[in-house]
Scaffold this active site. Structure first.
Site, PDB file in Angstrom:
ATOM      1  N   ARG B 185       0.821  -1.215   0.000  1.00 58.16           N
ATOM      2  CA  ARG B 185       0.000   0.000   0.000  1.00 58.16           C
ATOM      3  C   ARG B 185       0.855   1.265   0.000  1.00 58.16           C
ATOM      4  NH1 ARG B 185      -5.529  -0.783   1.031  1.00 58.16           N
ATOM      5  NH2 ARG B 185      -5.803   1.414   1.523  1.00 58.16           N
ATOM      6  N   SER B 277     -27.261 -28.412 -17.436  1.00 57.44           N
ATOM      7  CA  SER B 277     -26.845 -28.601 -18.816  1.00 57.44           C
ATOM      8  C   SER B 277     -28.036 -28.369 -19.721  1.00 57.44           C
ATOM      9  CB  SER B 277     -26.323 -30.029 -18.981  1.00 57.44           C
ATOM     10  OG  SER B 277     -26.501 -30.480 -20.302  1.00 57.44           O
ATOM     11  N   LYS B 283     -26.859 -33.339 -14.879  1.00 52.27           N
ATOM     12  CA  LYS B 283     -25.607 -32.623 -14.632  1.00 52.27           C
ATOM     13  C   LYS B 283     -25.653 -31.628 -13.483  1.00 52.27           C
ATOM     14  CE  LYS B 283     -22.137 -32.911 -16.568  1.00 52.27           C
ATOM     15  NZ  LYS B 283     -21.630 -32.288 -17.764  1.00 52.27           N
ATOM     16  N   ASN B 285     -22.734 -29.153 -12.803  1.00 53.94           N
ATOM     17  CA  ASN B 285     -21.372 -28.728 -13.142  1.00 53.94           C
ATOM     18  C   ASN B 285     -20.804 -27.764 -12.101  1.00 53.94           C
ATOM     19  OD1 ASN B 285     -21.278 -30.211 -15.535  1.00 53.94           O
ATOM     20  ND2 ASN B 285     -22.338 -28.613 -16.652  1.00 53.94           N
ATOM     21  N   ARG B 316       9.254   8.957 -20.724  1.00 58.30           N
ATOM     22  CA  ARG B 316       7.891   8.492 -21.010  1.00 58.30           C
ATOM     23  C   ARG B 316       8.002   7.436 -22.094  1.00 58.30           C
ATOM     24  NH1 ARG B 316       3.900  12.218 -20.578  1.00 58.30           N
ATOM     25  NH2 ARG B 316       5.423  13.165 -19.199  1.00 58.30           N
TER      26      ARG B 316
END
Lengths: 454, 454, 454, 454
Positions: B185, B277, B283, B285, B316
């Protein structure tokens, strides 16, 4: 030359290459095994004589790399054949001791702790060279706080800048890298010790005691948990070295651009045979910068590998861990080769302040157009001032005149600003803002970081 | 739907998406411009009324993104057209004030400080979600210190491990990420303020005063130097989020493997419509894990870009800086989407301890082979013990018998170990070493990190 | 401006952005669904009226992206909610037809085929712009076969080179990219069609018939197998565009280096507002080159992601496939933005042959030192010649004299070479070898590639 | 063991390691020098005796790698010290010949052509192993066209699939890689020959003649132009090997998942000592898959480096070219190690069809839910059918019953479908669509690619 060697182009220092040689890898694992045996003996878990016998055999030079390598391919890692070979050697010395080799540990404990020991050596080497590069940069800053050159943005001239402030930028980045390296030590310099799945099951209730003693033997920390499949500690080392290499790459980019024939403001040290060409007699190639830039170009891809390999399966990974083995050492070697070259380049850096001044002059004063424009703004309005100066710049460049000369002929200007004042505005050395104070700030900041390091 | 939108698959939270929206990017730059004007007014460099007029126009919602975008392509960055549009708007309000817009700064000052402000917002959002994920993991650890499952290495059964210790691994990695986020930080939450080449030339001798006041206005730090082409600060943010994503990817890898039909030990939360599905009615998942793994797979390549872009030219850069613009925000968005999904997965995680136990049992006791082997070693010699147990394991698996049953029929074993003792050795719940203490250590370590955070 | 938009810095052409917009992604999937229904109707598998009803609703502009996006997050991909919404829409039109939506396919079939359709559009756009860049480069080569400038190696002057030969290098690389793009079409422009696991089980024995018909409908090829988890086809597209971007990056690197104030040999087109600065009136930033270099810097990391995501699990991946979704489109957009900018830069490129000549002269003839050295070698021995010329170069540079003048005063030289001959050796325009023939070769090679393309 | 060796973990074949050893690198450059001398002698540019003397000394084993390495660091590349050492050696043999060493060439000509020669060797080795892997896969396909196992998507059971079709997927990807390797040969197997800046200036008008002859000597092509800073040719090799490694990684991912204890459908070959553990007697680790996955994980980052290094400066790059030197060889070595391991794994692959069948059965028939749902759809409506089957699946799983048994008790079903028909629908072996035809297609496609290769 062995048939399969691949070291022709390695440019890390001999010390760093030794730290990541095959031998050092074996020795790292063997140091773990010796320390483990000692720790267990100290706690009464194994006989003191066994620990002594084991420790006596833990010398990498006694093992055959090619045999270990063959075993590593078959078994999936180098610790398994090494431990087998160690057990054999211990048996020859003291058959009783043999059954206490590697007692309570898993192969990854040896491999990872060995890696940490190699990293500790490497971090020490980095520290020395970082210190040295820092000193060289401090000298440059001190010497060139007022050595003006063209500051360039988008590879185009912008405003004047002292070379010391450029160097202060390099130092500042270096300081932050040193700070990060200090911060990560506590996280990284820890033993890996968990047994097969991290529970230290084979040591019953005494696993943590052994771990603490083992850590003390190796002068490493004891982490909260084994980190077999939590790889952030080692990836962080790579990432921090990536930040180092990025900063060195920036330095090399600058120097190599300044060394262009058409710019000719800074040069790598000229040594016999350095940077020559096989056919072109006039060449002075910035070979140190090229080596740094090459290292800085290679590390990011290796870091991508390390980060991508982090999601490792359950208690021991399948493919991800293995992908780290040569990758992190390669990051260390490349970062160190960049650092070594940077030390050479900066310590021997040759600047041409006359040419810097000449290049500033060749801009015909347009690098201080902003100064004139700002001075005129309160007098004629900002927009009118901008347009006036823009026109004068174009004219100065087109007619190869000084911006001052062009402005000195404009009644709109001379009616409002005296020629003396105008001359002052057009003097690059007066348009450097707080550059010197910034140099001082950077030096102080760096000093505060390295002081707190000690 | 606008023709060119590309947000269909973004899965970061609305807050994080807002933090890196076009509007937030503009607002970041405008916040810089407003604060700069206020700082300069406070120091008497520009009229207070001008600062007020400028600040009043610094509202992103008043600007047209498409117009700024067109200007950005032409001029090379978004600050130039934004400042032009802001100047126009201020002129309409107070023509005098217009000439003080962006006074003393360069476009990169606005862009980078704006980015830092966006990152501060992002870090705040991360903190909240990290805290939340930490809480959920602590609960899991507390609840499952003794919930045994098969510990798996190389995707093969190794030894028993409590689920709480797996979760402790996730927590431990999380703690280190929070520690690193705290450490960075101070380096990252700083203004960018240097003018065209970092000297603050157009502010004469007062650049540092303005910088300090500007920093205070924005509640950011004032760094030693401008960091236009020293990019380690922002790359470090990316790298640290990469470590976070890697750890979350590991968590998701584990859960998705545990959720396999054949393993069925842990499941993502089941919600209506989640993980179904289009054609397969059965299913479920693991869509959260997939999203986390996808984010963890995408971040490493983006980090390679950030690291590779570090060697930027002179004051730059040309190409490198521009390569960061969308890359770092993308890292933030992906890391946060992974974190958000991890919170959902962990908070709603459903475990099946019965199935864990069943899977342990289905190994027929071979997961504790090490225990028996270690117990026999002092009695029959280590090598004989290993061979004996290896043979018994093979037989147990081949004949689908318990390892205990096989061993109980071997006179070599029963003559030396009582059946009761043998039963104990074959009990997975007795072969977990210091797992519980390790859970306690991990909780304590995490608590100490978060405490010191406060 | 919507709150979450992130398009401020996209610089691909409107056409390419449209090709990879959310709408185009939806339309790609819908085109698959419409074609599938038509194919199945043509084969008598579903009613013709159903196919018509389905096709009539397959218009992306009728669907709500935000709703699909929410559904995609829940279900894991965008096809599932899209198909649900499509089914709803078809139901409203013809309830009977609704049950034939997506018949026999899996969501990945729709998503991947949709992607292929988007890629086909993109490849078409690339072809047009590649053709245009090729034309511009051919014109440059034709015009500048004899326009000499300093050839530079290691950023140092080496030998003279005609600008036309530099441009021929760009063209040559472009030709190979076009060749590769042609080669990959057959592999890439194919349907994805396999049903849940690639067997087309729900179509019984008729899967391949449907596939063939579907492919014909979409004017795509039918591959040997579904490629749900064999991702080389799409990664190859990314890699080839990566080669394109690398070549354009090289072009932009060169131009931006030539455009340096101190070199000033080539410039991007100067247009009002292009490449200016917010504060520096004199700036002409090479913004096109910066955009190209930024794209070339971003693509490699994205490619690493695509390659790393290839090892996908079983019949449908978990995380890897998902990692591709936004990554490949990003590669296309970035590559096209680089190409678009390259067309602008090259078409409007402004060269300064006078300055090229002046820079050649400023090397004082050392760029032809090799010529003199080679001529002297047979006369005085190679080593003596090399030393002699090396010394002369050093003297020429140190005293700011022409190499010719220095050599003309050396009896060792003038006793062996006539002054006229020496003058010839020192004439850069005579030391360009077969540069013109090479230009011709490159033009012929490119013509042969593009001819065979037609 | 030399102190600095780093070969402990290399797992490429001895042949491939030899192809990229230091010695091979030197030999590649020396082969260039010998061929160049011969070509020039054949064209009457240098004496035949000189060419003979040079060629006689072009034996890598006669040079000291460490000396060349030191020189390479100083001069920036390995060719410069090698040519110096070669010149020395030739001088000793025939002082006259020495001045014709490296005549007309630049160091990059030697280095790049040497690399191409190494790549040619490597491509030959790949071809042999690809052929062998192809044969092993063809055998697997032939044997297992009807060996059903659970097809898995998102790591969850989906539909049945024959193992042969999985293998056909691996073969199909392999075929495309072989096709690409064939396509790139013409682009890649060419000499590098341009002299310092690509004009072949030092050979006057005869550069192309020499180039053509040189190419013939080395049996390489002569490209249109030198490609010193156009690196697509070599990057393409890396990218294509990346596609290979990605495909092998997919294969290894699958096998390692199938080898999980809980799945146990496929296993790596079991050899003595292979895949064992140092402490766990029961372990059979899939070490081949781990090695393949590790290689597949490492290559993408290396490719990012190669792509990112493409924008090289002017006529010879600074950093980018140097970044390639060890990177491309590493890609070759890793890809080959993956291929070598894949050959071992596939040739010795052990399948357990009984367990595959058992795992299919353990899904209780839900893997064919789609079949039942599709059959019911025309009878009760699609939505009703889906709901009905979804409910039946849930019940089957909850009560550990066969889906068939659950359905057989539902009047809604049995009133419309006969039990015999229902049994058929629930038979996984009947629900594999066109799997066998697809196997045939893949075999035919592969055969057609390899045939055209010959």
């Amino acid at each position: 030359m062995t048939e399969n060697s691949r070291t022709l182009l390695d440019q890390a220092s001999p010390e760093m290459r030794a730290a990541f040689s095959d031998r050092a890898r074996l020795q790292g694992m063997l140091d773990f095994e010796a320390a483990l045996a000692k720790a267990e003996a100290a706690l009464g878990l194994i006989p003191t004589t066994a620990a002594a016998a084991i420790a006596a055999e833990c010398r990498a030079e006694d093992f055959y790399v090619t045999r270990i390598a063959r075993g590593a391919e078959l078994s999936g890692n180098a610790a398994i054949p090494l431990i087998a070979a160690l057990t054999e050697a211990v048996t020859a010395r003291d058959p009783e001791a043999a059954r206490f080799v590697h007692f309570g540990a898993t192969s990854q404990d040896a491999i990872d702790t060995g890696l940490v020991l190699q990293l500790r050596t490497a971090l020490g080497l980095f520290e020395v060279e970082l210190e040295r590069l820092g000193r060289a940069l401090i000298a440059l800053i001190d010497q060139h706080r007022q050595t003006l050159l063209v500051g360039r943005t988008w590879l185009q001239p912008a405003l004047p800048i002292p070379f010391g402030l450029k160097a202060a930028g390099y130092l500042s980045a270096l300081g932050r890298v040193r700070q990060r390296l200090r911060e990560l030590r506590g996280r990284v310099l820890v033993v890996q010790f968990g047994g097969a799945v991290g529970t230290l099951a084979s040591l019953g209730t005494r696993g943590l005691e052994v771990g603490a003693r083992l850590a003390r033997e190796l002068e490493l920390g004891l982490p909260d948990l084994a980190w077999h499949t939590q790889r952030d500690r080692v990836v962080e080392v790579g990432a921090t070295l990536g930040l180092l290499a990025g900063g060195l790459g920036k330095l090399a980019r600058d120097i190599s651009l300044l060394a262009q024939w058409e710019v000719a403001e800074a040069f790598e040290p000229r040594l016999p045979g350095r940077g020559g060409s096989s056919t072109l007699p006039q060449k002075q190639n910035p070979v140190g910068c090229a080596a740094i830039l090459a290292a800085a170009a290679r590390i990011p891809g290796l870091l991508a590998t390390l980060f991508a390999a982090m999601p490792q399966e359950h208690e021991r990974g399948l493919g991800g861990w293995q992908a780290e083995w040569d990758t992190l050492p390669e990051v260390c070697l490349l970062a160190e080769s960049a650092l070594k070259h940077a030390v050479q380049v900066i310590e021997g850096l040759s600047l041409d302040p006359g040419r810097m001044q000449a290049n500033l002059s060749r801009t015909r004063g347009v690098v201080v157009a902003e100064a004139v424009s700002l001075a005129l703004a309160p007098l004629v309005g900002r927009s009118a001032a901008h347009q006036l100066v823009e026109g004068a710049c174009a004219k100065a460049l087109a007619q190869d005149q000084e911006l001052f000369a062009v402005l000195a002929e404009l009644p709109d200007v001379t009616s409002r600003i005296s020629l003396a004042e105008l001359q002052g505005l057009c003097d690059p050395s007066r348009y450097v803002g707080v550059a010197e104070e910034l140099c001082t700030r950077a030096l102080a900041e760096y000093a505060s970081i390295t002081r707190s390091q000690a």
